[in-house]
Scaffold this active site. Sequence first.
Site, PDB file in Angstrom:
ATOM      1  N   LYS A 185       0.881  -1.183   0.000  1.00  0.00           N
ATOM      2  CA  LYS A 185       0.000   0.000   0.000  1.00  0.00           C
ATOM      3  C   LYS A 185       0.907   1.218   0.000  1.00  0.00           C
ATOM      4  O   LYS A 185       1.431   1.625   1.027  1.00  0.00           O
ATOM      5  CB  LYS A 185      -0.879  -0.007   1.255  1.00  0.00           C
ATOM      6  CG  LYS A 185      -2.240   0.587   1.082  1.00  0.00           C
ATOM      7  CD  LYS A 185      -2.366   2.079   0.914  1.00  0.00           C
ATOM      8  CE  LYS A 185      -1.984   3.036   1.990  1.00  0.00           C
ATOM      9  NZ  LYS A 185      -1.803   4.404   1.452  1.00  0.00           N
ATOM     10  N   GLU A 225       9.566   1.405  10.830  1.00  0.00           N
ATOM     11  CA  GLU A 225      10.629   2.400  10.600  1.00  0.00           C
ATOM     12  C   GLU A 225       9.944   3.752  10.703  1.00  0.00           C
ATOM     13  O   GLU A 225       9.166   4.115   9.817  1.00  0.00           O
ATOM     14  CB  GLU A 225      11.230   2.251   9.197  1.00  0.00           C
ATOM     15  CG  GLU A 225      11.743   0.877   8.824  1.00  0.00           C
ATOM     16  CD  GLU A 225      13.132   0.603   9.344  1.00  0.00           C
ATOM     17  OE1 GLU A 225      13.701   1.485  10.019  1.00  0.00           O
ATOM     18  OE2 GLU A 225      13.639  -0.489   9.089  1.00  0.00           O
ATOM     19  N   CYS A 248      13.693  11.031   6.805  1.00  0.00           N
ATOM     20  CA  CYS A 248      13.519  10.618   8.198  1.00  0.00           C
ATOM     21  C   CYS A 248      14.816  10.742   8.995  1.00  0.00           C
ATOM     22  O   CYS A 248      14.806  11.010  10.185  1.00  0.00           O
ATOM     23  CB  CYS A 248      13.007   9.185   8.252  1.00  0.00           C
ATOM     24  SG  CYS A 248      14.067   8.029   7.365  1.00  0.00           S
ATOM     25  N   GLU A 256       9.167  16.361  15.083  1.00  0.00           N
ATOM     26  CA  GLU A 256       9.665  16.158  13.722  1.00  0.00           C
ATOM     27  C   GLU A 256       8.873  17.064  12.773  1.00  0.00           C
ATOM     28  O   GLU A 256       7.660  16.918  12.642  1.00  0.00           O
ATOM     29  CB  GLU A 256       9.481  14.693  13.304  1.00  0.00           C
ATOM     30  CG  GLU A 256      10.051  14.412  11.938  1.00  0.00           C
ATOM     31  CD  GLU A 256       9.764  12.996  11.438  1.00  0.00           C
ATOM     32  OE1 GLU A 256       8.627  12.537  11.598  1.00  0.00           O
ATOM     33  OE2 GLU A 256      10.685  12.375  10.893  1.00  0.00           O
TER      34      GLU A 256
HETATM   35  P1  NAD Z   1       2.160   8.462   7.498  1.00  0.00           P
HETATM   36  O1  NAD Z   1       2.316   7.713   8.756  1.00  0.00           O
HETATM   37  O2  NAD Z   1       1.170   9.560   7.449  1.00  0.00           O
HETATM   38  O3  NAD Z   1       1.793   7.501   6.284  1.00  0.00           O
HETATM   39  C1  NAD Z   1       2.611   6.411   5.922  1.00  0.00           C
HETATM   40  C2  NAD Z   1       1.764   5.367   5.234  1.00  0.00           C
HETATM   41  O4  NAD Z   1       0.818   4.859   6.155  1.00  0.00           O
HETATM   42  C3  NAD Z   1       0.970   5.884   4.038  1.00  0.00           C
HETATM   43  O5  NAD Z   1       0.961   4.903   3.021  1.00  0.00           O
HETATM   44  C4  NAD Z   1      -0.426   6.026   4.618  1.00  0.00           C
HETATM   45  O6  NAD Z   1      -1.449   5.920   3.654  1.00  0.00           O
HETATM   46  C5  NAD Z   1      -0.468   4.857   5.563  1.00  0.00           C
HETATM   47  N1  NAD Z   1      -1.469   4.955   6.632  1.00  0.00           N
HETATM   48  C6  NAD Z   1      -1.951   6.070   7.224  1.00  0.00           C
HETATM   49  N2  NAD Z   1      -2.884   5.745   8.152  1.00  0.00           N
HETATM   50  C7  NAD Z   1      -2.981   4.400   8.147  1.00  0.00           C
HETATM   51  C8  NAD Z   1      -3.760   3.467   8.887  1.00  0.00           C
HETATM   52  N3  NAD Z   1      -4.630   3.862   9.817  1.00  0.00           N
HETATM   53  N4  NAD Z   1      -3.590   2.167   8.646  1.00  0.00           N
HETATM   54  C9  NAD Z   1      -2.714   1.734   7.721  1.00  0.00           C
HETATM   55  N5  NAD Z   1      -1.957   2.566   6.962  1.00  0.00           N
HETATM   56  C10 NAD Z   1      -2.091   3.888   7.188  1.00  0.00           C
HETATM   57  O7  NAD Z   1       3.610   9.006   7.149  1.00  0.00           O
HETATM   58  P2  NAD Z   1       4.042   9.922   5.936  1.00  0.00           P
HETATM   59  O8  NAD Z   1       3.611  11.316   6.204  1.00  0.00           O
HETATM   60  O9  NAD Z   1       3.630   9.276   4.658  1.00  0.00           O
HETATM   61  O10 NAD Z   1       5.621   9.801   6.017  1.00  0.00           O
HETATM   62  C11 NAD Z   1       6.389  10.647   6.818  1.00  0.00           C
HETATM   63  C12 NAD Z   1       6.840   9.924   8.053  1.00  0.00           C
HETATM   64  O11 NAD Z   1       7.549   8.744   7.694  1.00  0.00           O
HETATM   65  C13 NAD Z   1       7.813  10.747   8.861  1.00  0.00           C
HETATM   66  O12 NAD Z   1       7.525  10.602  10.226  1.00  0.00           O
HETATM   67  C14 NAD Z   1       9.150  10.104   8.532  1.00  0.00           C
HETATM   68  O13 NAD Z   1      10.154  10.296   9.490  1.00  0.00           O
HETATM   69  C15 NAD Z   1       8.777   8.670   8.391  1.00  0.00           C
HETATM   70  N6  NAD Z   1       9.779   7.925   7.621  1.00  0.00           N
HETATM   71  C16 NAD Z   1      10.579   7.033   8.279  1.00  0.00           C
HETATM   72  C17 NAD Z   1      11.572   6.337   7.589  1.00  0.00           C
HETATM   73  C18 NAD Z   1      12.459   5.344   8.280  1.00  0.00           C
HETATM   74  O14 NAD Z   1      13.094   4.549   7.589  1.00  0.00           O
HETATM   75  N7  NAD Z   1      12.547   5.350   9.591  1.00  0.00           N
HETATM   76  C19 NAD Z   1      11.728   6.571   6.223  1.00  0.00           C
HETATM   77  C20 NAD Z   1      10.909   7.490   5.591  1.00  0.00           C
HETATM   78  C21 NAD Z   1       9.924   8.169   6.297  1.00  0.00           C
END
Ligand code: NAD
Length: 487
Positions: A180, A255, A288, A386
Amino acid sequence: MSTIEVAGAQVDTRHWINGQRVASSETFTNTSPIDGTFLGEISRGGQAEADAAVAAAKAAFPAWAALGPKGRGEILHRIADLVEANLETLAQLETMDNGSLLRSHRRGVMPRVAMNIRFFADWAINELHHEVFETRGHSNNISWDPSGVAALITPWNAPLMLATWKIGPALAAGDTVVLKPAEWTPLSASYFADLTKQAGLPDGVFNVIQGYGREIGAALVANPDLARISFTGSVPTAKVIARAAADNLTPVSFELGGKSPCIVLEDADLDLAATLAVEQYDNAGQVCLSGTRILVHENIADAFAERFREKASQIKQGDPRDESTDIGPQIHQVHFDRVKGFVDRANAEGQNIVMGGEPNEELGGLYFKPTLVKNPTPGSEIVTSEVFGPVLCMQTFTSDEEAIAMANGTEFGLAAILVSGNRERADRVAKQLVAGTIWVNCFFVRDLKAPFGGSKKSGIGREGGTWSFDFYADVKNTVVSPTGWKE
Ligand code: NAD
């Protein structure tokens, strides 16, 4: 229209389930962060599509698992070949969809996508073994067996790169996959699905479902037929997923976010330190791992700040397709407003914003200027939360102990950057930092063999090399007695 043309590529806007394109009656709009160009209407899935994808992956599992690492590896290498053959298209597509630099997609990210797949395919064939050891004459035989259907949920900041960091080991381990992708960047995953078909991946082994996290994402993670959930994204979403996973006791790998320190000790090479600090604006701060808290020794703070200012003033913000651009836009209006909200609140609190602090009016749209907040009030929002945008904080310390305490003083623990001219001192400080990855006098050097993940609220588990397989596979020990044999 089920196919759209983006940057010369034909991209299907529907889900990819059981080797077929499946449309939803509802759609959501996808636009480019570069200039707001309308890219297309994408299928907006829900419960039915999530269930169908998991059912397809479950049905495809036994045959894929039975193929073994070598059989799977051949197909995975063909997928990687096709990624390389379509590298320019994928690079252009990803840039249009997420606004990251075209030059990095061409030279770094997309080659890495192919490498992610090859590396884990080969690791499953060559490296997954453990020396047999004996217990009172009984042999312990450890194996990494396929576990079932893996749900992979990924963010928008490096869409295909982060997806294949999961797809590679999951498929190599013999699991089948439901991916997804983030709703702001649905395109590269869809294009990748076509490549898996061309490579001969059996139907149902890899599925892509599109839509909002709170809808189809939530339906996916609640499915009782999942063997694994691997998620990269934010801490609040991880908590929601963890609750859903708890109902079925589905193992999770997370992650998550960070607020990493970039520590400049008194003996640091100042030019190197300033270069590394300015690199934290890369991808318009949507990384991130970014070391967004620059912690610098008081005695060198002015000299460092001057070099930082010089280098930061050379950052060229603009269209990410332009070779000379260093940073592009924020991903989406909602995210832009979020980033701006952090900066506006810091301003209202009277924080010392010495650079940027506002949208780039010349460029308009989603471009926010690289921003620096000097000496923010300890504990204030801008230095603890963040932002995930081009916003750095700079603070000073007077001793290594104080630097360590400040570095470790958030709820996160994803990474830390440490700049020092003295190996012994750097080693001593690095040992006391709490984070999954510490970079000493460098940044972003990342080997797929190495463990990657976050401490504290930055994640659960580690990926890379055998750590990935420890998660995606069912690790099994077969204990064989020396007695009872008839032959
Ligand atoms: P997000 O948590 O809003 O969304 C991530 C994914 O989760 C998307 O595909 C979203 O559609 C899905 N999602 C949202 N709600 C959900 C639910 N209730 N159930 C299942 N899936 C759901 O994050 P974002 O804004 O897309 O990404 C930014 C975040 O990701 C930042 O906090 C960043 O630090 C983190 N990030 C971490 C890493 C790492 O390797 N540690 C890498 C990249 C980004």
